[in-house]
Structures are given as structure tokens and as C-alpha cells.
Write a protein that holds these residues in place. Structure first.
Motif, PDB file in Angstrom:
ATOM      1  N   PRO A  50       0.691  -1.142   0.519  1.00 63.21           N
ATOM      2  CA  PRO A  50       0.270  -0.104   0.104  1.00 63.21           C
ATOM      3  C   PRO A  50       0.747   1.359  -0.206  1.00 63.21           C
ATOM      4  O   PRO A  50       2.450   1.131   0.203  1.00 63.21           O
ATOM      5  N   ALA A  51       0.263   2.064  -0.265  1.00 61.17           N
ATOM      6  CA  ALA A  51       1.229   3.727  -0.486  1.00 61.17           C
ATOM      7  C   ALA A  51       1.065   3.675   0.999  1.00 61.17           C
ATOM      8  O   ALA A  51       0.763   3.870   1.397  1.00 61.17           O
ATOM      9  N   PRO A  52       2.848   4.573   1.600  1.00 59.94           N
ATOM     10  CA  PRO A  52       2.198   5.249   2.579  1.00 59.94           C
ATOM     11  C   PRO A  52       1.632   6.323   2.746  1.00 59.94           C
ATOM     12  O   PRO A  52       0.983   7.305   1.861  1.00 59.94           O
ATOM     13  N   TYR A 169       6.226  22.726  -4.647  1.00 56.16           N
ATOM     14  CA  TYR A 169       7.098  21.351  -5.423  1.00 56.16           C
ATOM     15  C   TYR A 169       5.934  19.909  -4.949  1.00 56.16           C
ATOM     16  O   TYR A 169       5.475  20.043  -4.223  1.00 56.16           O
ATOM     17  N   PHE A 170       7.289  18.785  -6.006  1.00 58.87           N
ATOM     18  CA  PHE A 170       5.832  17.508  -5.873  1.00 58.87           C
ATOM     19  C   PHE A 170       6.544  16.335  -5.446  1.00 58.87           C
ATOM     20  O   PHE A 170       8.078  16.472  -6.179  1.00 58.87           O
ATOM     21  N   TYR A 171       6.309  15.805  -4.505  1.00 58.78           N
ATOM     22  CA  TYR A 171       6.654  14.443  -3.424  1.00 58.78           C
ATOM     23  C   TYR A 171       6.225  14.121  -3.928  1.00 58.78           C
ATOM     24  O   TYR A 171       4.834  13.855  -4.214  1.00 58.78           O
ATOM     25  N   ALA A 172       6.445  12.138  -3.746  1.00 53.75           N
ATOM     26  CA  ALA A 172       5.375  11.495  -3.509  1.00 53.75           C
ATOM     27  C   ALA A 172       6.807  10.792  -2.697  1.00 53.75           C
ATOM     28  O   ALA A 172       8.068   9.980  -3.189  1.00 53.75           O
ATOM     29  N   VAL A 173       6.114   9.787  -1.927  1.00 48.93           N
ATOM     30  CA  VAL A 173       7.205   8.122  -0.991  1.00 48.93           C
ATOM     31  C   VAL A 173       6.368   6.959  -1.241  1.00 48.93           C
ATOM     32  O   VAL A 173       5.406   7.054  -1.517  1.00 48.93           O
ATOM     33  N   THR A 174       7.085   6.156  -2.156  1.00 46.84           N
ATOM     34  CA  THR A 174       7.009   4.557  -2.640  1.00 46.84           C
ATOM     35  C   THR A 174       7.077   3.581  -1.713  1.00 46.84           C
ATOM     36  O   THR A 174       8.219   4.659  -1.136  1.00 46.84           O
ATOM     37  N   ALA A 175       6.378   2.044  -1.290  1.00 52.65           N
ATOM     38  CA  ALA A 175       6.650   1.718  -0.626  1.00 52.65           C
ATOM     39  C   ALA A 175       7.346   0.513  -1.341  1.00 52.65           C
ATOM     40  O   ALA A 175       6.367   0.268  -2.132  1.00 52.65           O
ATOM     41  N   TYR A 176       8.045  -0.339  -0.976  1.00 50.10           N
ATOM     42  CA  TYR A 176       8.153  -1.602  -2.288  1.00 50.10           C
ATOM     43  C   TYR A 176       9.180  -3.119  -1.311  1.00 50.10           C
ATOM     44  O   TYR A 176       8.857  -2.805   0.016  1.00 50.10           O
TER      45      TYR A 176
END
Length: 195
Positions: A50-52, A169-176
Motif C-alpha cells: 500500500p502507498a504510505p 514542489y511535488f513529492y511522493a513516497v513509495t513502498a516496495y
């Protein structure tokens, strides 16, 4: 068929190229087996983590991202290798990657931070096939320094220079998740970009 009967026909077209004609047939059979498993599963394959849940704080010429640990309990069986005799058939949570983008639709993606569990997994790879030969392509080397759920940025990784107050500013955090016996060896959630 009798007049008025209906029938559903499913067709798949597979192409494979190996090192020679015999190896090409072997590669085609391997791809056919995987395609058949996916079809039998109605293409409901292993989900990514799932996305953080990410929040942020905008400081003076800085941005701090912080997120929940909701992805860290991720553990899913890889349905494509289940029952094939592997010692481990699961994707398990491995880490986070933090991205900066140039806009809200995800253009010009740049990896700006990465955190992973301290273990024996040292790189993320993907398999590429050239003339029937499978080659491991290293996507990212892992630092194995442990997890973090917060990071602060003071520079713009897209345009260079320091962050400017009141600019978007544009950010994303992904989990793997990682599975040593699977192909691909890691599954990552799609980025949920925040502004």
C-alpha cells in the motif's frame, strides 16, 4: 455448434526469442506457462504494497516529509510461483523510495532519498532479455542503513539550487516489497504525488 449457440474463445499471442531455435521454443514454453497461470488467476496477481500515508511540513526554504508505517506489514504470496517448490514464495516489505517530480502528473521523476531494512538484500534489479539471454539490470543499490519515516529537503532536485518559499514542489513516497525468487524481484506502489 448448433444455430444460436454462443461460445467464448480466448486467444493469446506469445513471442519469444532465444539464443537459437531450440532455446527459443524453450523460452516460448516458459512464457506460455506464466501466461496460463495469470489467465487461470483471472489476472488477479500479487498486489504491490500500500502507498504510505504521507504528510508534510513546509519550513523556511525547506520541506519535511513524514509518513506512517502502514506499508511495513506487507507480505504477499507471489501467485505466479506459488507451489513451484521455491523456499520463499512471498514478497515482503523491504523499504521506501522518495521521489521529486516537476509537476502533479509525475513528469521528470527523480529519486531523492531511499531507506531500506538492514538485511542481505543489496540491490533492486530487473531481468532484461537480449537474444534469449537473461541479464540482470541493477535499478538501485541499497544502503542497508535501516528505515526512516521522515526526511527534510532544502534543495530542488529537479531545477537545482535551494528551495524557494511559496513555490510549488511535488513529492511522493513509495513502498516496495522484495522476493528473491520472483520476476520482477520487487513490487512498488504507484506514486501518490503531493504538492
Amino acid at each position: 455448434m448448433a444455430p444460436g449457440d454462443t461460445q467464448e474463445v480466448v486467444v493469446g499471442i506469445l513471442i519469444a526469442r532465444g539464443t537459437d531455435r531450440i532455446n527459443s521454443v524453450k523460452e516460448l514454453k516458459r512464457k506460455d506457462e506464466v501466461a496460463q497461470i495469470a489467465y487461470n488467476l483471472d489476472f488477479v496477481l500479487t498486489p504491490s504494497p500500500p502507498a504510505p500515508d504521507v504528510s508534510y511540513y513546509a519550513g523556511d526554504e525547506s520541506i519535511t516529509l513524514y509518513w506512517d508505517d502502514n506499508a511495513e506489514s506487507y507480505s504477499e504470496v507471489d501467485k505466479l510461483i506459488e507451489g513451484q517448490g521455491f523456499d520463499d514464495e512471498t514478497y515482503d516489505f523491504e523499504g521506501y523510495r522518495v521521489w521529486q517530480f516537476s509537476d502533479e502528473i509525475g513528469s521528470d521523476r527523480k529519486l531523492v532519498a531511499a531507506f531500506d531494512i538492514e538485511n542481505d538484500v543489496v540491490e533492486l534489479t530487473r531481468n532484461l532479455t537480449f537474444g534469449g539471454v537473461v541479464v540482470k539490470d541493477v535499478i538501485q543499490s541499497l544502503n542497508n542503513e535501516g528505515l526512516a519515516r521522515e526526511v527534510t529537503f532544502k534543495t530542488d532536485a529537479i531545477k537545482g539550487g535551494k528551495l524557494i518559499n511559496n513555490n510549488p514542489y511535488f513529492y511522493a513516497v513509495t513502498a516496495y516489497g522484495y522476493s528473491k525468487n520472483s520476476d520482477p524481484v520487487f513490487l512498488e506502489n504507484p506514486p501518490k504525488i503531493i504538492r
